[in-house]
Structures are given as C-alpha cells and as structure tokens.
Design an enzyme around this catalytic site. Structure first.
Site, PDB file in Angstrom:
ATOM      1  N   HIS A 126       0.720   8.358  -8.424  1.00  0.00           N
ATOM      2  CA  HIS A 126       1.633   8.201  -7.265  1.00  0.00           C
ATOM      3  C   HIS A 126       2.773   9.216  -7.288  1.00  0.00           C
ATOM      4  O   HIS A 126       3.520   9.317  -6.311  1.00  0.00           O
ATOM      5  CB  HIS A 126       2.247   6.800  -7.231  1.00  0.00           C
ATOM      6  CG  HIS A 126       1.260   5.702  -6.996  1.00  0.00           C
ATOM      7  ND1 HIS A 126       0.399   5.699  -5.923  1.00  0.00           N
ATOM      8  CD2 HIS A 126       0.980   4.565  -7.696  1.00  0.00           C
ATOM      9  CE1 HIS A 126      -0.373   4.613  -5.977  1.00  0.00           C
ATOM     10  NE2 HIS A 126      -0.045   3.913  -7.050  1.00  0.00           N
ATOM     11  N   HIS A 165      -5.147   1.683  -6.039  1.00  0.00           N
ATOM     12  CA  HIS A 165      -4.152   2.234  -5.123  1.00  0.00           C
ATOM     13  C   HIS A 165      -4.498   3.682  -4.758  1.00  0.00           C
ATOM     14  O   HIS A 165      -4.987   4.435  -5.604  1.00  0.00           O
ATOM     15  CB  HIS A 165      -2.760   2.184  -5.768  1.00  0.00           C
ATOM     16  CG  HIS A 165      -2.334   0.803  -6.176  1.00  0.00           C
ATOM     17  ND1 HIS A 165      -2.465   0.344  -7.472  1.00  0.00           N
ATOM     18  CD2 HIS A 165      -1.818  -0.206  -5.447  1.00  0.00           C
ATOM     19  CE1 HIS A 165      -2.017  -0.911  -7.517  1.00  0.00           C
ATOM     20  NE2 HIS A 165      -1.622  -1.266  -6.314  1.00  0.00           N
TER      21      HIS A 165
HETATM   22 ZN   LIG Z   1      -3.033   1.201  -9.287  1.00  0.00          ZN
END
Ligand SMILES: [Zn+2]
Length: 307
Positions: A126, A165
């Site tokens: 991320h 994610h």
């Molecule tokens: Zn994750």
C-alpha cells in the site's frame, strides 16, 4: 538449497501497539511453523540487510524517505495514516524489510537460488511513492522490482499480488512503467477502494466480491491473470504474498483455503519455468490470523521448493 529465506530480528522491533493486527508475532509464527515442519532445513537463511537510500529513492521521493528515516531515535510516535503508526523503531524494521527484497533479488538473479522468500514486516504494497498507508511504509516489492530493472537491466518483471487488498501503492509506482506487469486480486469494494477502474494493459486488476470462494478465485486468475502473464513473458516474477484472503482471517470476507494458495503458487511456478528460468522472489504482505497465516506460508514455500 533451492530456497533463500530472508529475515531479520529487527523486523520485530516495529510495534504499533496492542490490538493492532499488523504485529510482530506474525513473522515469529511463520518462522516457528517453518522450523517445526522442517521446511527450514530445505532453506538457506540470509540476514536481511538494510536497504540503501539510493535503492529506496528508485520508488520513493527523497522527502518522504527522510520523513520515515528521521524518526529513528526520536521519542513517542506519530500516525502517518489512521492505521499506520511511525515509531522510533520503525525505520530500522522498514529498512530491513526493503533490504530483504534487494538481497533476495541479488541471490536469485546471480543464480545462487532459484526462489527466495522474505519473511519480513512492515509490509509494503500500500505504500505510495510519497505516503505511508495501510500498515506499509516502504513499498518492499517495488524496491525489489526496481533493483532488478536498474541493476540487472531486466525488461519485463511481473508482480503477482494475491493479498486480499488491492496493491494500490505498487500500482501507483509502476502505472507508467510498461516494463512491470502487476496482477492484483482483491476483495472489492473494500480497503483501500482502488483498483476497479484501472485501464492499462500492464496493470491487471481483478476485483472480487466479498464471499469469493477458492473456485471463483481460481477462475478469475485463470481467465484474467494467466493469459496476460503468458503474453508478457516475464524474466522474473515477484509475489506480493498476502494471506489475508484466507477464510479464517477476520480482516476480510474472502473464503480462500490453503489449497488455493498452493494452486496460485503452482501457476506462478509454471509461468516462471516457462519464461523466467524458474526464478521467483516472494515477500510477505498481509495475513493476520496466525495459524492460517503460518500454514499458508508453509504450503506456499513447499510449492516453491518443489518439496
Ligand atoms: Zn492485505
């Protein structure tokens, strides 16, 4: 010894407090599982070095690098985003995590090992070019990919990101770099909310609804990721190996099982065998239910080792 295993105890130092899911025991649980299942006997241990500023600057802005590194030795903590806490020990851990990727890349591309696994934290996918996000500080996998391209002149590097994610940081960093293909499978809609509308022939985003089973996951990978990877013919494959889509992992609503991680790893090995001399660098991203995490990593490595 087919597997290079990279780790450093400094990765345990970064601690965002009791109750935070991204905790030091994640990597200890994995190491313990690899030990008791004797998979460690089939691996060679390497201490993860500290990434250099130059290696980080290939994918991060210098001002952002300073923000993270200058916190070393300070007191207290600061939140860089609502769930990503910078502590005085974070820089050391984050440098080891990113350094693991550059060293793993060296070990594989100099043919000392075919495959490498980085049991490190904080995770990375991320982390944006100029911003920490979602438990991530430096984008470890991106640091490794950039190292492969800059140091070894690779022209086609693929990243398979099966964390639950979306790999938004990795996408941002390589969005305009056709030398890098990113395949990201992720629950959607879900944190961080991105990924559903990307249109690019080298960013393969595969949004999956909550409740997705292993069968549907395999179908999506087979129809969307594998053809793109075959066409791309990568010279090296990185895996952003997050195990938080496991059915037992409370952070998501996906229903993958250990067998699905075995399957997806086998698919990557097949691609690697065909185009990349069997070379894979895998690194830990998410995965928060310790038993499911440790079992899944062990199964993932067993495939990579061809045990
Ligand atoms: Zn994750």
């Amino acid at each position: 010894m087919p597997l290079a295993y990279l780790y450093h105890p400094d990765c345990l130092l970064h601690d965002m407090g009791t109750g935070h899911p991204e905790r030091p025991s994640r990597i200890s649980a994995i190491e313990e599982k690899l030990r008791v299942s004797h998979l460690m006997d089939l691996a060679r241990y390497y201490e993860a070095p500290l990434a250099t500023r130059q290696q980080l600057a290939r994918v991060h802005g210098t001002k952002y690098i300073d923000t993270v590194l200058n916190f070393e030795g300070k007191e207290g903590y600061t939140y860089l985003d609502p769930d990503t806490m910078l502590t005085p020990q974070t820089p050391q851990a984050a440098l080891r995590a990113a350094g693991a990727l550059t060293h793993a890349t060296d070990l594989v591309l100099t043919k000392k090992h075919n495959v490498a696994f980085c049991n490190i934290r904080p995770p990375g996918h991320h982390a944006l070019r100029n911003q920490a996000m979602g438990f991530c500080f430096f984008n470890n996998v991106a640091v490794g990919v950039a190292h492969a391209i800059e140091e070894y002149g690779l022209e086609r590097v693929a990243i398979m990101d099966f964390d639950v994610h979306h790999g938004n940081g990795t996408e941002e960093i390589f969005a305009n770099d056709p030398r890098v293909m990113l395949c990201s499978t992720f629950q959607h809609p879900f944190y961080p909310g991105s990924g559903a509308d990307t249109v690019s022939d080298h960013i393969i985003n595969v949004p999956l609804p909550a409740g997705t089973t292993g069968e549907k996951f395999r179908e999506a990978v087979t129809t969307q990721c594998l053809p793109a990877l075959h066409q791309f013919a990568p010279q090296l494959i990185f895996i952003s190996a997050g195990f938080d889509a496991h059915e037992d992992d409370g952070i998501s609503m996906m229903r993958l099982q250990v067998d699905d991680y075995i399957w997806v790893t086998q698919q990557m090995l097949e691609i690697a065998d065909k185009y990349a001399e069997g070379q894979i660098v895998s690194t830990l991203e998410g995965g928060y239910e310790l038993q499911a995490l440790a079992q899944s990593v062990a199964a993932h490595l067993k495939v990579l080792i061809r045990a």
